[in-house]
Design a protein around this motif. Structure first.
Motif, PDB file in Angstrom:
ATOM      1  N   HIS A   5       0.761  -1.001  -0.069  1.00  0.00           N
ATOM      2  CA  HIS A   5      -0.265  -0.282  -0.269  1.00  0.00           C
ATOM      3  C   HIS A   5       0.815   1.600  -0.118  1.00  0.00           C
ATOM      4  O   HIS A   5       1.993   1.719   0.149  1.00  0.00           O
ATOM      5  N   GLU A   6       0.306   2.436  -0.780  1.00  0.00           N
ATOM      6  CA  GLU A   6       0.984   3.414  -0.240  1.00  0.00           C
ATOM      7  C   GLU A   6      -0.008   4.702   0.153  1.00  0.00           C
ATOM      8  O   GLU A   6      -0.831   4.217  -0.024  1.00  0.00           O
ATOM      9  N   VAL A   7       0.681   5.122   1.033  1.00  0.00           N
ATOM     10  CA  VAL A   7      -0.994   6.326   2.304  1.00  0.00           C
ATOM     11  C   VAL A   7       0.377   7.737   2.211  1.00  0.00           C
ATOM     12  O   VAL A   7       1.561   7.753   2.506  1.00  0.00           O
ATOM     13  N   THR A  59      -3.874 -11.321   0.430  1.00  0.00           N
ATOM     14  CA  THR A  59      -3.786 -11.929   1.266  1.00  0.00           C
ATOM     15  C   THR A  59      -3.078 -11.664   2.472  1.00  0.00           C
ATOM     16  O   THR A  59      -3.712 -10.319   3.185  1.00  0.00           O
ATOM     17  N   ARG A  60      -2.683 -12.697   3.464  1.00  0.00           N
ATOM     18  CA  ARG A  60      -2.809 -12.352   4.260  1.00  0.00           C
ATOM     19  C   ARG A  60      -2.217 -11.160   4.993  1.00  0.00           C
ATOM     20  O   ARG A  60      -2.680 -10.426   5.642  1.00  0.00           O
ATOM     21  N   GLU A  61      -0.924 -11.264   4.186  1.00  0.00           N
ATOM     22  CA  GLU A  61       0.031  -9.847   4.562  1.00  0.00           C
ATOM     23  C   GLU A  61      -0.925  -8.901   4.043  1.00  0.00           C
ATOM     24  O   GLU A  61      -0.645  -7.536   4.934  1.00  0.00           O
ATOM     25  N   THR A  62      -1.242  -8.881   2.429  1.00  0.00           N
ATOM     26  CA  THR A  62      -1.941  -7.061   2.843  1.00  0.00           C
ATOM     27  C   THR A  62      -2.915  -7.639   3.460  1.00  0.00           C
ATOM     28  O   THR A  62      -3.477  -6.341   4.002  1.00  0.00           O
ATOM     29  N   ARG A  63      -3.951  -8.550   3.999  1.00  0.00           N
ATOM     30  CA  ARG A  63      -5.475  -7.703   4.878  1.00  0.00           C
ATOM     31  C   ARG A  63      -3.802  -7.102   6.268  1.00  0.00           C
ATOM     32  O   ARG A  63      -4.652  -6.876   7.056  1.00  0.00           O
ATOM     33  N   PHE A 107     -10.117  -7.601   8.827  1.00  0.00           N
ATOM     34  CA  PHE A 107      -9.355  -6.450   7.923  1.00  0.00           C
ATOM     35  C   PHE A 107     -11.120  -5.929   7.462  1.00  0.00           C
ATOM     36  O   PHE A 107     -10.459  -4.636   6.961  1.00  0.00           O
ATOM     37  N   PHE A 108     -11.937  -6.392   7.707  1.00  0.00           N
ATOM     38  CA  PHE A 108     -12.735  -5.457   6.614  1.00  0.00           C
ATOM     39  C   PHE A 108     -13.774  -4.555   8.054  1.00  0.00           C
ATOM     40  O   PHE A 108     -13.830  -3.699   7.494  1.00  0.00           O
ATOM     41  N   TYR A 109     -13.480  -4.997   9.368  1.00  0.00           N
ATOM     42  CA  TYR A 109     -14.153  -4.073  10.031  1.00  0.00           C
ATOM     43  C   TYR A 109     -13.249  -3.176  10.624  1.00  0.00           C
ATOM     44  O   TYR A 109     -13.411  -1.955  11.430  1.00  0.00           O
ATOM     45  N   ASN A 117      -1.662  -1.527  -3.730  1.00  0.00           N
ATOM     46  CA  ASN A 117      -0.729  -2.058  -4.550  1.00  0.00           C
ATOM     47  C   ASN A 117      -0.917  -2.888  -5.344  1.00  0.00           C
ATOM     48  O   ASN A 117       0.703  -3.045  -4.577  1.00  0.00           O
ATOM     49  N   ARG A 118      -1.102  -4.189  -5.242  1.00  0.00           N
ATOM     50  CA  ARG A 118      -0.375  -5.169  -5.347  1.00  0.00           C
ATOM     51  C   ARG A 118      -0.740  -6.014  -6.656  1.00  0.00           C
ATOM     52  O   ARG A 118      -2.036  -6.762  -6.655  1.00  0.00           O
TER      53      ARG A 118
END
Length: 258
Positions: free
Chosen positions: A7-9, A29-33, A90-92, A21-22
Motif C-alpha cells: 500500500h501507498e499512504v 493475502t494474509r500479508e496485505t490484510r 480486515f473488513f472491520y 498496490n499489489r
C-alpha cells in the motif's frame, strides 16, 4: 507514515489517500490484510487526518481473496480459524475506522474486494467498475452479510447464486454507490468529496461516524437518544462553539480539536 509493501499512504490537508498496490489485481493475502489493518488503525489514531480515500494503483479495485493462498490453508490445526479471524478484522478495520472512508472504485471489485468496498462509508465508481460475488464459483460461501445490508432479498440471492457481474450504472441506479464518473475523473471526484469533509469539525466527524456504526441495530428511539448524548458532549467543546460563530459570521471555522 511508515513505508508499506502493498500500500501507498499519503497525507495532505487532513486527507489520507490509501492506495492498494499489489499487481496485477490487488488479490488479498494474509500479508496485505495485516498491512491494511495496521494502516487503518494508525489513521484512526492520527490527529492530522479527518477523512480517508481508499483507491487502487492497479487495473482492478480488488479481485478479492487470493485463491492460490487458500490452497495452503489448514496445513496446521487452527490455521483456518486464524485466517477467518484476520479476514473479519480486515473488513472491520475499514468499517470501524474513526474517520469517514471514501472508496474510489476504478475497476472490478470482486468477492472480498466487493465486501471491502461495501465496508467503506461513501462509494464512488468509474464507468469501468463492475461488481461480482463469485464465491460459489470456487466452492465457497462468504460475504452475504455485506451485500444484504445494501441490496434486496431477491437481488442478493441472484447476485450470490448466479455470480453475475453488475456494472457501476446498476449500483448507482439502486442507490448503493454515490456517483459514477468518467474513468479519468474518479480521483478528482473523490478528492472533491474528501475536501468537503475535511473542512468540517474533526470531533463532529468522529462522533457522526461513531453514531452511524452504533445505531444501525438499535430501535429508533434509543438510537436518537444515543445521538443526542453525542450532540450534548459536542456542544460543550470549543470546536462546536467555533463552528457556530463561524456560521453566524459567514467565515470558515478554525478548529482546534478541543
Amino acid at each position: 507514515m511508515s513505508d508499506y509493501t502493498f500500500h501507498e499512504v499519503a497525507i495532505a490537508d487532513r486527507i489520507a489517500t490509501v492506495t492498494m498496490n499489489r499487481p496485477p489485481v490487488n488479490a488479498q493475502t494474509r500479508e496485505t490484510r495485516e498491512e491494511m489493518i495496521a494502516i487503518f488503525d494508525a489513521l484512526s489514531d492520527d490527529p492530522d487526518v479527518s477523512v480517508v480515500i481508499l483507491c487502487s494503483a492497479t487495473k482492478a479495485f480488488s479481485a478479492g481473496a487470493d485463491i492460490k493462498e487458500r490452497t495452503g490453508i489448514a496445513a496446521t490445526k487452527g490455521d483456518y480459524v486464524r485466517h477467518n479471524r484476520l479476514a473479519r478484522e480486515f473488513f472491520y478495520a475499514v468499517a470501524d475506522c474513526e474517520k469517514p472512508v471514501i472508496a474510489a472504485i476504478n475497476g472490478p471489485a470482486i468477492g472480498a474486494g466487493f465486501a471491502l468496498m461495501l465496508a467503506c462509508d461513501i462509494m464512488l465508481a468509474s464507468e469501468d467498475a463492475w461488481f461480482q460475488m463469485p464465491e460459489v464459483n470456487v466452492g465457497l460461501a462468504g460475504g452475504a452479510a455485506f451485500i444484504m445490508e445494501h441490496f434486496s432479498k431477491s437481488r442478493c440471492r441472484t447476485m450470490y447464486f448466479t455470480a453475475r457481474r453488475y456494472p457501476a450504472s446498476e449500483l448507482y441506479r439502486l442507490g448503493v454507490i454515490e456517483t459514477v464518473t468518467p474513468n479519468d475523473a474518479l480521483m478528482e471526484t473523490a478528492m472533491s468529496y474528501a475536501r468537503e469533509i475535511a473542512a468540517k469539525s474533526p470531533m463532529a466527524l468522529q462522533a457522526a461516524k461513531r453514531a452511524f456504526g452504533t445505531v444501525a441495530e438499535m430501535p429508533v428511539r434509543d438510537a436518537y437518544r444515543f445521538e443526542q448524548s453525542l450532540t450534548v458532549g459536542l456542544s460543550r467543546t470549543e470546536d462546536a462553539k467555533e463552528a457556530q460563530r463561524a456560521f453566524v459570521e459567514k467565515r470558515p471555522p478554525v478548529f482546534k480539536r478541543r
